[in-house]
Design an enzyme around this catalytic site. Structure first.
Site, mmCIF file in Angstrom:
data_model
loop_
_atom_site.group_PDB
_atom_site.id
_atom_site.type_symbol
_atom_site.label_atom_id
_atom_site.label_comp_id
_atom_site.label_asym_id
_atom_site.label_seq_id
_atom_site.Cartn_x
_atom_site.Cartn_y
_atom_site.Cartn_z
ATOM 1 N N LEU A 158 0.875 -1.314 -0.110
ATOM 2 C CA LEU A 158 0.044 -0.039 0.137
ATOM 3 C C LEU A 158 0.787 1.211 0.034
ATOM 4 C CD1 LEU A 158 -2.812 1.473 0.675
ATOM 5 C CD2 LEU A 158 -2.237 1.247 3.147
ATOM 6 N N TYR A 159 2.172 1.046 0.447
ATOM 7 C CA TYR A 159 2.756 2.406 0.887
ATOM 8 C C TYR A 159 2.995 3.221 -0.381
ATOM 9 C CZ TYR A 159 3.120 0.919 5.731
ATOM 10 O OH TYR A 159 3.067 0.459 7.128
ATOM 11 N N THR A 160 2.676 4.452 -0.427
ATOM 12 C CA THR A 160 2.956 5.429 -1.394
ATOM 13 C C THR A 160 2.646 4.730 -2.916
ATOM 14 O OG1 THR A 160 5.140 4.945 -1.508
ATOM 15 C CG2 THR A 160 4.479 6.638 -0.217
#
Length: 373
Positions: free
Chosen positions: A62-64
């Site tokens: 999910l991150y960035t």
């Protein structure tokens, strides 16, 4: 407190995986969310952590929007570090609106997600693969069997859970023991001076069942970093918490009277120690029972360098007691029944102590049966 250097490694939970006491959180790697680090800054953060002896990198698909995993893969490849570093990544969140099977914790999504993470990271295995958040519907049997399949396939080395109920984690670990699945090595949970609720269930569960806690947000999303101060209007200071204080994400709901009291005491203790508020807050979390590693993230190199200094000192007991007292969670049922008075009623008024080291009831019975005093 001894041996907290970044290049002193400890096994995570009841596994043989050796990790640094501080993990590098990379949710900030990438500008996609509006407050992350650019690629040059991310490279400085990564190299500073590695050069200081760190080996534990935390990210998520999910991150960035996947940028974090991609940059980590590139940075590791540039320095030829794949066998040295321990990569943790996570799955659960949906990046394809309208497709219900592109998120959640079902087998279909886990297998989809792991392939995407392997591709972005540029590796053929993940050291620690973590369920990011409980989806409330997937049977724990399905998750644990899929985890075991991934370990047996060689695509994953170890597995863990994040942001689940304690009963779910306990059932998952018990199921793995019963069926011979790969056991959970880690619990990734929010833990800080202002968020201590995991002490009721998760810490004792992790100690009992062999799961090391990876504490996220030891600075309470920046509240304890030193950029905020109590004031008559509630607070002074700006940052991500101020920007997101009206969001529905509970991780950013930190502006409360209780937390201002904690912040005030943290500032006083930090002044007494001659250390930054961030260093004291990270140190406090790092030295709590059951904590295997603490995740520290940054958008600026100076922030990371400051956080790494949390390993350099010990908080004296009298100062630690002050922090404990101001941040202690309110007692809740059924834990209100576990105090000394109620326990005395159970044990006949006698003090309850731990078993002596090496205690073995079977040997004791044999000795008594043989007439040995």
């Amino acid at each position: 407190m001894t041996n907290l250097a970044l290049d002193t490694y400890y096994t995570l939970g009841r596994s043989g995986l050796r990790v640094s006491r501080l993990a590098l959180g990379t949710m900030t790697f990438g500008p996609d969310w509006g407050w992350g680090a650019d690629e040059a800054t991310a490279r400085h953060l990564f190299n500073t952590y590695i050069d200081a002896g760190g080996n534990f990198i935390d990210t998520a698909d999910l991150y960035t929007n996947g940028t974090s995993e991609t940059w980590i893969g590139q940075l590791i490849a540039e320095r030829g570090l794949r066998d040295r570093v321990v990569i943790t990544t996570k799955f659960s969140y949906n990046a394809e609106p309208g497709n219900p099977n592109a998120g959640g914790n079902g087998r279909k999504n886990i297998l989809r997600a792991v392939e995407g993470s392997l591709r972005r990271l540029g590796t053929d295995y993940i050291d620690l693969y973590i369920l990011h958040t409980w989806d409330r519907i997937t049977p724990v049997e399905e998750v644990m069997r899929t985890f075991d399949d991934l370990v047996r396939s060689g695509k994953v080395r170890h597995v863990g859970l994040s942001d689940t109920p304690a009963w779910y984690a306990a059932r998952a670990q018990t199921l793995s023991e019963w069926r011979g699945y790969e056991p959970l090595s880690a619990l990734q949970l929010e833990y800080s001076l202002v968020e201590r609720n995991i002490e009721r269930e998760f810490i004792p569960m992790g100690l009992e069942l062999g799961m090391g806690v990876m504490a996220w947000s030891p600075l309470a999303s920046g509240l304890l970093s030193g950029k905020y101060r109590p004031s008559e209007g509630g607070f002074s200071g700006t940052g991500r918490l101020d920007t997101l204080k009206d969001s529905q994400n509970p991780g950013f709901q930190k502006f409360t009277d209780r937390n201002w009291n904690i912040l005030t005491e943290l500032e006083n203790v930090s002044r007494d120690l001659g250390r930054s508020m961030a260093q004291v807050a990270v140190n406090w979390t790092l030295t709590r029972p059951g904590v295997g590693s603490v995740i520290v993230g940054a958008t600026k190199l100076a922030q990371l360098e400051d956080n790494l200094k949390a390993l350099e000192f010990e908080i004296p007991p009298e100062l630690s007691d002050r922090l404990d007292a101001v941040s202690r969670p309110e007692p809740q049922f059924p834990y209100t029944f576990f105090n000394a008075e109620i326990q005395g009623m159970i044990h006949g008024g006698r003090p309850v102590g731990l078993k002596p080291a090496g205690y073995c009831p079977d040997l004791l019975i044999q000795a008594e049966g043989a007439g040995v005093s």
